[in-house]
Design an enzyme around this catalytic site. Structure first.
Site, PDB file in Angstrom:
ATOM      1  CE  LYS A   9      15.110  74.066  32.188  1.00 46.59           C
ATOM      2  NZ  LYS A   9      15.316  73.098  31.148  1.00 46.59           N
ATOM      3  CE  LYS A  40      10.221  67.337  24.498  1.00 46.35           C
ATOM      4  NZ  LYS A  40      10.454  66.660  25.784  1.00 46.35           N
ATOM      5  CG  ASP A 128      11.567  75.902  27.680  1.00 50.77           C
ATOM      6  OD1 ASP A 128      10.662  75.039  27.810  1.00 50.77           O
ATOM      7  OD2 ASP A 128      12.730  75.716  28.036  1.00 50.77           O
TER       8      ASP A 128
HETATM    9  P1  ADP Z   1       8.378  67.447  29.309  1.00 53.23           P
HETATM   10  O1  ADP Z   1       7.067  66.990  28.765  1.00 53.23           O
HETATM   11  O2  ADP Z   1       8.226  68.511  30.348  1.00 53.23           O
HETATM   12  O3  ADP Z   1       9.334  67.871  28.229  1.00 53.23           O
HETATM   13  P2  ADP Z   1       8.713  64.671  30.033  1.00 53.23           P
HETATM   14  O4  ADP Z   1       7.418  64.403  30.724  1.00 53.23           O
HETATM   15  O5  ADP Z   1       8.864  64.164  28.651  1.00 53.23           O
HETATM   16  O6  ADP Z   1       9.058  66.229  30.074  1.00 53.23           O
HETATM   17  O7  ADP Z   1       9.847  64.121  31.004  1.00 53.23           O
HETATM   18  C1  ADP Z   1      11.193  64.025  30.608  1.00 53.23           C
HETATM   19  C2  ADP Z   1      11.778  62.735  31.173  1.00 53.23           C
HETATM   20  O8  ADP Z   1      11.838  62.817  32.580  1.00 53.23           O
HETATM   21  C3  ADP Z   1      10.867  61.560  30.827  1.00 53.23           C
HETATM   22  O9  ADP Z   1      11.450  60.810  29.816  1.00 53.23           O
HETATM   23  C4  ADP Z   1      10.733  60.779  32.114  1.00 53.23           C
HETATM   24  O10 ADP Z   1      11.391  59.549  32.000  1.00 53.23           O
HETATM   25  C5  ADP Z   1      11.443  61.610  33.168  1.00 53.23           C
HETATM   26  N1  ADP Z   1      10.547  61.881  34.319  1.00 53.23           N
HETATM   27  C6  ADP Z   1       9.571  62.801  34.400  1.00 53.23           C
HETATM   28  N2  ADP Z   1       8.994  62.788  35.610  1.00 53.23           N
HETATM   29  C7  ADP Z   1       9.627  61.826  36.346  1.00 53.23           C
HETATM   30  C8  ADP Z   1       9.503  61.326  37.681  1.00 53.23           C
HETATM   31  N3  ADP Z   1       8.604  61.827  38.540  1.00 53.23           N
HETATM   32  N4  ADP Z   1      10.322  60.316  38.069  1.00 53.23           N
HETATM   33  C9  ADP Z   1      11.224  59.820  37.215  1.00 53.23           C
HETATM   34  N5  ADP Z   1      11.402  60.252  35.952  1.00 53.23           N
HETATM   35  C10 ADP Z   1      10.619  61.243  35.504  1.00 53.23           C
HETATM   36 MG    MG Z   2       6.442  66.956  26.822  1.00 56.72          MG
END
Ligand code: ADP
Ligand code: MG
Length: 266
Positions: A9, A40, A128
């Site tokens: 997601k 994104k 998603d």
């Molecule tokens: P996605 O790629 O699934 O859209 P992201 O990797 O960009 O999600 O993560 C979204 C936010 O969540 C990031 O900005 C990060 O700061 C936070 N995040 C992700 N994993 C962790 C974790 N294990 N601990 C703390 N923050 C996290």
């Molecule tokens: Mg991402």
């Protein structure tokens, strides 16, 4: 070569997990190519010092379909991890998934793979909706092992369930398979129980549990992975052991059916 996909997601932590795993794998001496398949276009930003790279779709828009060369869309990040962002359509026009298909075609046409010569390709895919282009890494023979990143939250497990169904139904000739769930903790009550219960229903196992840790934000503020910014931290150790686990759970092999090395069934 290993071909691995991370699905999940939006906002669940795919890119954070993927780029830390890529960094850990490069530290182990592997040549890694991480391909961001999310409109994104921020999959690789913590590998490249926080800067946004030119996406494949932007390169096409700016230079014209025929004029894009590999150097326009390939970037080197931490530990020489090769970084690519598929990008997205102009908002309101075109299908987000279509961008992924175009990006994959461009990578092949421009000879990008011959430049990177990856040992491991890691696809970071928004899950998603597992339709059209977003299903491409599964349906087109791009990814062999699919890992799903999820928390214990309902919407995230719901997306996980859809992704796993898509892998089972559309993984052409059984090429792609569900390799395991990575729990990226949100620390909701009974999170581990909820995830284990969902896995019992879905079938499959838990590859790793990644704690929620402010080290991630600390590193992110520097435009870095935890592996790069805080290599001695517990969170870095956690991503390193996930990288080892992924190596154990993925197959390292050449294509044998004469298909393209990168999209076996295109
Ligand atoms: P996605 O790629 O699934 O859209 P992201 O990797 O960009 O999600 O993560 C979204 C936010 O969540 C990031 O900005 C990060 O700061 C936070 N995040 C992700 N994993 C962790 C974790 N294990 N601990 C703390 N923050 C996290
Ligand atoms: Mg991402």
């Amino acid at each position: 070569m290993r071909k691995i996909a991370f699905y999940g997601k939006g906002g669940i932590g795919k890119s954070t997990t993927a780029s830390n795993v890529s960094a850990a794998l490069s530290d182990l001496g592997y040549r890694v190519l991480q391909i961001g398949c999310d409109p994104k276009a921020d999959s690789t930003k913590n590998l490249t010092g926080g800067r946004s790279v030119m996406t494949v779709l932007d390169a096409i828009r700016q230079k014209g379909e025929e004029n894009v060369i590999a150097e326009d869309i390939l970037y080197r990040g931490y530990g020489n991890v090769w970084c690519v962002e598929a990008g997205g359509p102009t908002p309101g026009i075109g299908c987000a998934g279509r961008g992924i298909i175009t990006a994959f075609e461009k990578l092949e046409e421009t000879g990008a793979y011959e430049i990177c010569k990856p040992d491991i390709i890691l696809y970071d895919v928004l899950g998603d909706v597992v339709c059209g282009g977003f299903a491409m890494p599964i349906r087109g023979g791009y990814a062999r092992e699919v890992f799903v990143v999820s928390s214990g939250e309902m919407m995230s497990l719901y997306a996980a369930s859809n992704i796993i169904s898509a892998v089972r139904h559309f993984g052409k000739r059984g090429y792609a398979s569900f390799a395991g769930l990575i729990l990226n903790r949100r620390n909701i009550p009974d999170e581990l129980d909820l995830v284990n219960k969902a896995l019992e229903e879905l079938g499959g196992d838990l590859t790793a549990v990644i704690p929620r840790d402010p080290a991630v934000q600390e590193a992110e503020n520097l435009g870095k992975t935890v592996i790069e910014a805080l290599p001695g931290s517990a969170q870095a150790a956690c991503y390193r052991s996930l990288a080892e686990e992924i190596l154990k759970r993925s197959e390292d092999k050449e294509e044998e059916d004469g298909g393209s090395m990168y999209g076996a069934f295109m």
